[in-house]
Design an enzyme around this catalytic site. Structure first.
Site, PDB file in Angstrom:
ATOM      1  N   CYS A 112     -11.476 -10.293  12.080  1.00 36.64           N
ATOM      2  CA  CYS A 112     -11.942 -11.697  12.738  1.00 36.64           C
ATOM      3  C   CYS A 112     -13.450 -11.575  12.868  1.00 36.64           C
ATOM      4  O   CYS A 112     -13.727 -10.710  13.889  1.00 36.64           O
ATOM      5  CB  CYS A 112     -11.165 -12.269  13.723  1.00 36.64           C
ATOM      6  N   GLY A 218     -14.053  -5.304  -2.625  1.00 30.60           N
ATOM      7  CA  GLY A 218     -15.030  -6.105  -2.409  1.00 30.60           C
ATOM      8  C   GLY A 218     -15.875  -6.321  -3.654  1.00 30.60           C
ATOM      9  O   GLY A 218     -17.025  -5.546  -4.067  1.00 30.60           O
ATOM     10  N   GLY A 240      -9.411  -8.004  -5.731  1.00 34.19           N
ATOM     11  CA  GLY A 240      -9.008  -9.370  -4.909  1.00 34.19           C
ATOM     12  C   GLY A 240      -9.431 -10.395  -5.905  1.00 34.19           C
ATOM     13  O   GLY A 240      -8.539 -10.882  -6.722  1.00 34.19           O
TER      14      GLY A 240
HETATM   15  C1  LIG Z   1      -7.887 -16.670  -1.485  1.00 32.96           C
HETATM   16  C2  LIG Z   1      -8.266 -15.447  -0.766  1.00 32.96           C
HETATM   17  C3  LIG Z   1      -7.293 -15.127   0.490  1.00 32.96           C
HETATM   18  C4  LIG Z   1      -7.268 -13.747   1.143  1.00 32.96           C
HETATM   19  N1  LIG Z   1      -6.506 -13.962   2.127  1.00 32.96           N
HETATM   20  C5  LIG Z   1      -6.703 -12.869   3.025  1.00 32.96           C
HETATM   21  C6  LIG Z   1      -5.497 -12.452   3.808  1.00 32.96           C
HETATM   22  O1  LIG Z   1      -4.346 -13.093   4.302  1.00 32.96           O
HETATM   23  N2  LIG Z   1      -5.842 -11.309   4.640  1.00 32.96           N
HETATM   24  C7  LIG Z   1      -6.579 -10.271   4.521  1.00 32.96           C
HETATM   25  O2  LIG Z   1      -6.770  -9.408   5.170  1.00 32.96           O
HETATM   26  N3  LIG Z   1      -7.752 -10.792   3.536  1.00 32.96           N
HETATM   27  C8  LIG Z   1      -7.603 -11.902   2.704  1.00 32.96           C
HETATM   28  N4  LIG Z   1      -8.360 -11.940   1.907  1.00 32.96           N
HETATM   29  C9  LIG Z   1      -9.521 -11.005   1.568  1.00 32.96           C
HETATM   30  C10 LIG Z   1      -9.220 -10.023   0.456  1.00 32.96           C
HETATM   31  O3  LIG Z   1      -8.062  -9.266   0.893  1.00 32.96           O
HETATM   32  C11 LIG Z   1     -10.476  -9.231   0.219  1.00 32.96           C
HETATM   33  O4  LIG Z   1     -10.843  -8.074   1.497  1.00 32.96           O
HETATM   34  C12 LIG Z   1     -11.868  -9.749  -0.164  1.00 32.96           C
HETATM   35  O5  LIG Z   1     -11.546 -11.033  -0.801  1.00 32.96           O
HETATM   36  C13 LIG Z   1     -12.993  -8.821  -0.740  1.00 32.96           C
HETATM   37  O6  LIG Z   1     -12.305  -8.170  -1.812  1.00 32.96           O
HETATM   38  P1  LIG Z   1     -12.961  -9.180  -3.512  1.00 32.96           P
HETATM   39  O7  LIG Z   1     -14.213  -9.258  -3.599  1.00 32.96           O
HETATM   40  O8  LIG Z   1     -12.318  -8.102  -4.391  1.00 32.96           O
HETATM   41  O9  LIG Z   1     -11.953 -10.401  -3.532  1.00 32.96           O
HETATM   42  C14 LIG Z   1      -8.587 -13.084   1.218  1.00 32.96           C
HETATM   43  C15 LIG Z   1      -9.360 -13.470   0.063  1.00 32.96           C
HETATM   44  C16 LIG Z   1      -9.415 -14.559  -0.676  1.00 32.96           C
HETATM   45  C17 LIG Z   1     -10.228 -14.818  -1.802  1.00 32.96           C
END
Ligand SMILES: Cc1cc2nc3c(=O)[nH]c(=O)nc-3n(C[C@H](O)[C@H](O)[C@H](O)COP(=O)(O)O)c2cc1C
Length: 286
Positions: A112, A218, A240
């Protein structure tokens, strides 16, 4: 290992994508069901994606009775992402999951960004979770803190086994015509390519601060991105935002990762592990 990032893959609607990973990570589960924020909850930007899903989930009871038995049938190790407002919320869910054999590990979503004392907050949550379960604990951290290495050390001291780095950072998109926020709650979490340099710095800092196992994520979009995370100090990588555009990304990125390692004369991408630290990063940037 190749994982999905929490919240970016629904394994029950896309089981083949989940099976193409080494581990499936669930969306964050909280003690009680949460509907999440009202739509609009997702927006594209020039440099990535904004989301304000707001931890929508069925709550731990329904998760354990309904989702977990179905996830077990996938035949892929499952990590459960756990969230809450207080340390007790995390402890409650961890103790519920402790006897569930199909749960390979627990990821504590302690990301958070609005918490004022991140070190104390992470210490409280990880210590409470540690007392509640024997499962491996991975602390998922926010990069939006003054010193992520200090937060990582606190997680390690409190009993975490590994780190998941990073969660999203806060962003805002305005509608081009009305100049009002596009997302209903206003701001949201920014993921995708814009996050990559921030995430790489977080991985490098936490590697140096703790030498713990790290799942890096990320903005990973291709094999070279993944190799960069390994070079910065991540043993594992997670996908992600890329999964929304390209569900075949896990198999594609495995091939590209292997090719990127071979091009550099390595047998495996593991040979790149922490190679960025062989000369001090701080020396290079000063
Ligand atoms: C639609 C969406 C929902 C997500 N929900 C969660 C979640 O429930 N819990 C969590 O720890 N991170 C959540 N994330 C964060 C991802 O797990 C990740 O840390 C973040 O998107 C960075 O990776 P990326 O740039 O490859 O997407 C969410 C991200 C997206 C885009």
């Amino acid at each position: 290992m190749l994982l999905n990032a929490s919240g970016c893959l629904d394994a029950l609607t896309a089981p083949d994508v989940a099976r193409s990973l080494d581990v499936f990570v669930t969306k964050t589960v909280t003690p009680l069901p949460r509907e999440g924020n009202t739509p609009v909850r997702i927006a594209e930007t020039d440099v990535g994606m904004l989301n304000s899903i707001g931890l929508a989930n069925p709550g731990i009871d329904r998760f354990v009775t309904r989702s977990l038995p179905q996830l077990e049938k996938l035949g892929v190790p499952v990590w459960v992402s756990v969230g809450g407002f207080e340390a007790d919320d995390y402890a409650e869910i961890c103790s519920r999951l402790d006897d569930e054999a199909e749960v390979a590990a627990i990821e504590l979503n302690v990301s958070c960004p609005n918490v004022e004392a991140p070190v104390e907050n992470v210490t409280r949550i990880v210590a409470a979770a540690r007392l509640a379960t024997r499962k491996p604990l991975w602390a998922k951290l926010s990069p939006a803190v003054p010193d992520i290495g200090e937060v990582a050390k606190a997680a390690q001291t409190a009993g975490a086994d590994g780190l998941s780095l990073v969660n999203t950072v806060r962003g805002l998109k305005l509608d081009a015509r009305t100049l009002r926020p596009v997302l209903e709650p206003g701001q949201g979490g920014l993921s995708g390519p814009a996050l990559k340099p921030i995430a790489l710095a977080a991985v490098a800092s936490c590697y140096r601060a703790t030498a713990m196992p790290i799942v890096g994520m990320g903005g990973i979009q291709d094999g070279l991105d993944a190799l960069e995370f390994i070079a910065a100090g991540a043993q594992h990588v997670a996908l992600g935002t890329v999964l929304f555009a390209d569900p075949d990304a896990p198999s594609r990125i495995r091939i590209e990762l292997h090719a990127a390692a071979s091009e550099r004369g390595w047998n495996s991408s593991d040979d790149a592990y922490a190679i960025a630290h062989e000369e001090s990063l701080s020396l290079r940037t000063t």
